[in-house]
Design a protein around this motif. Structure first.
Motif, PDB file in Angstrom:
ATOM      1  N   SER A 160       0.864  -1.275  -0.008  1.00 57.69           N
ATOM      2  CA  SER A 160      -0.066   0.007  -0.150  1.00 57.69           C
ATOM      3  C   SER A 160       1.058   1.239  -0.040  1.00 57.69           C
ATOM      4  CB  SER A 160      -0.888  -0.132   1.187  1.00 57.69           C
ATOM      5  OG  SER A 160      -0.295   0.195   2.332  1.00 57.69           O
ATOM      6  N   LEU A 164      -2.064   1.549   3.945  1.00 54.23           N
ATOM      7  CA  LEU A 164      -3.164   0.892   4.729  1.00 54.23           C
ATOM      8  C   LEU A 164      -3.702   1.747   5.749  1.00 54.23           C
ATOM      9  CD1 LEU A 164      -3.321  -2.942   4.930  1.00 54.23           C
ATOM     10  CD2 LEU A 164      -3.745  -1.479   6.980  1.00 54.23           C
ATOM     11  N   ARG A 207      -6.046   4.586   5.015  1.00 50.35           N
ATOM     12  CA  ARG A 207      -7.206   4.299   4.888  1.00 50.35           C
ATOM     13  C   ARG A 207      -8.124   4.048   5.884  1.00 50.35           C
ATOM     14  NH1 ARG A 207      -7.045  -0.745   0.899  1.00 50.35           N
ATOM     15  NH2 ARG A 207      -9.160  -0.530   0.919  1.00 50.35           N
ATOM     16  N   ILE A 208      -7.435   3.262   6.931  1.00 55.60           N
ATOM     17  CA  ILE A 208      -8.275   3.076   8.104  1.00 55.60           C
ATOM     18  C   ILE A 208      -8.471   4.361   8.971  1.00 55.60           C
ATOM     19  CG2 ILE A 208      -8.325   2.017  10.444  1.00 55.60           C
ATOM     20  CD1 ILE A 208      -6.572  -0.296   9.164  1.00 55.60           C
ATOM     21  N   THR A 247       2.375   3.054   8.690  1.00 54.29           N
ATOM     22  CA  THR A 247       2.283   1.718   7.783  1.00 54.29           C
ATOM     23  C   THR A 247       3.309   1.028   7.527  1.00 54.29           C
ATOM     24  OG1 THR A 247       0.097   2.957   6.769  1.00 54.29           O
ATOM     25  CG2 THR A 247       1.260   1.219   5.425  1.00 54.29           C
ATOM     26  N   PHE A 285     -15.489  -3.369   4.752  1.00 53.72           N
ATOM     27  CA  PHE A 285     -14.270  -2.449   4.808  1.00 53.72           C
ATOM     28  C   PHE A 285     -13.042  -3.326   4.948  1.00 53.72           C
ATOM     29  CE2 PHE A 285     -11.114  -0.182   7.245  1.00 53.72           C
ATOM     30  CZ  PHE A 285     -10.978   1.149   6.512  1.00 53.72           C
ATOM     31  N   TRP A 286     -13.209  -4.223   6.132  1.00 53.17           N
ATOM     32  CA  TRP A 286     -12.163  -5.047   6.479  1.00 53.17           C
ATOM     33  C   TRP A 286     -11.800  -6.011   5.584  1.00 53.17           C
ATOM     34  CZ3 TRP A 286      -9.078  -2.796   9.835  1.00 53.17           C
ATOM     35  CH2 TRP A 286      -9.570  -1.857  10.828  1.00 53.17           C
ATOM     36  N   ASP A 319     -11.966  -5.821   2.338  1.00 54.34           N
ATOM     37  CA  ASP A 319     -11.577  -5.160   1.122  1.00 54.34           C
ATOM     38  C   ASP A 319     -10.158  -4.494   1.422  1.00 54.34           C
ATOM     39  OD1 ASP A 319     -13.661  -6.077  -0.409  1.00 54.34           O
ATOM     40  OD2 ASP A 319     -14.610  -4.198  -0.252  1.00 54.34           O
ATOM     41  N   LEU A 320     -10.089  -4.335   2.622  1.00 54.44           N
ATOM     42  CA  LEU A 320      -8.749  -3.661   3.034  1.00 54.44           C
ATOM     43  C   LEU A 320      -7.420  -4.336   2.482  1.00 54.44           C
ATOM     44  CD1 LEU A 320      -7.785  -1.138   4.829  1.00 54.44           C
ATOM     45  CD2 LEU A 320      -7.432  -2.689   6.582  1.00 54.44           C
ATOM     46  N   LEU A 321      -7.281  -5.489   2.598  1.00 56.95           N
ATOM     47  CA  LEU A 321      -5.870  -6.063   2.133  1.00 56.95           C
ATOM     48  C   LEU A 321      -5.998  -6.612   0.621  1.00 56.95           C
ATOM     49  CD1 LEU A 321      -4.711  -7.930   5.243  1.00 56.95           C
ATOM     50  CD2 LEU A 321      -3.725  -5.825   4.388  1.00 56.95           C
TER      51      LEU A 321
END
Length: 240
Positions: A106, A114, A117-118, A142, A234-235, A237-239
């Motif tokens: 990321s 990453l 984004r959170i 990150t 959300f979680w 799709d996060l990684l």
């Protein structure tokens, strides 16, 4: 079809099962190491297989059920040998590396870090702006998480190589320079790893609280609660 509005494998029951399997793995792995028992090792790995396949299993994908049955039969067969315990050496190396790669990837050009984004999602829920200083901090954080997890994987690889009598070096007939027993390996890989991750998280939270007193959560517990409210989509799709 479901009546809760959640996609199969992503509702509260699936989340609870994921947490249960995630917590059960180090316990079962530690028991396998303390007792030097292949059946416990096979059970720990079978739970890990369910965890990895939970979404397609919930969607009733035939290939996922076939993989789970095949993996379970293989682990049951290996449970009577030292190979089941040797397989426990892989997850503490592979999984931190995979997550570290997610953090590091990321940071590439054109990607949103990453952690950024959170934090963006948390601040957006509270209708608070993300300052340039906080954006820089989340980018560096990150990278720090990528470094910590990579270091953890490297330490676990060194321990896997040094374990006796069934470590990686011993499997090839080589004597480790600093041999460790199954029990010592397990205390590091299944217990100390979580302590290191938790300690880094707590230290970072304390630093962040001092640097950025204006935030959309009151304390660490509220921070975790707010992260949970971001939702499973959300979680998921996060990684990716």
């Amino acid at each position: 079809m479901t009546t809760t509005g959640h996609a199969p494998g992503h509702g509260p029951v699936a989340l609870a099962l994921r947490v249960l399997l995630l917590l059960a793995y180090p316990v079962l792995s530690h028991l396998a190491s303390l007792r030097d028992e292949g059946r416990w090792a096979a059970l720990a790995l079978a739970g890990l297989a369910v965890l990895c396949l939970l979404e397609p299993l919930a969607r009733r994908r035939l290939w996922a059920w076939a993989v789970l049955v095949a993996a379970s039969l293989l682990l049951f067969w290996l449970g009577g040998s030292h190979w089941a315990w040797m397989l426990l050496l892989a997850p503490p190396v592979v999984f931190p590396l995979l997550v570290a790669w997610g953090f590091a990837r990321s940071l590439l050009h054109g990607q949103v870090p990453l952690i950024t984004r959170i934090v963006q999602a948390l601040y957006a829920r509270a209708d608070m702006p993300l300052t340039p200083a906080l954006h820089r901090y989340t980018r560096r954080l990150t990278g720090a998480w990528a470094g910590v997890l990579s270091l953890l994987a490297a330490i676990n690889l060194g321990l896997a190589m040094s374990a006796v009598p069934d470590g990686l070096l011993a499997a090839f007939g080589m004597q480790p320079w600093w041999p460790v027993t199954h029990e010592q390996w397990s205390w590091c890989a299944n217990v100390a790893d979580w302590g290191l991750i938790g300690g880094f998280f707590a230290l970072e939270y304390a630093v962040r609280s001092q640097l950025f007193p204006q935030r959309p959560y009151r304390n660490a517990l509220d921070f975790m609660r707010q992260m949970g409210r971001l939702g499973p989509a959300f979680w998921r799709d996060l990684l990716r």
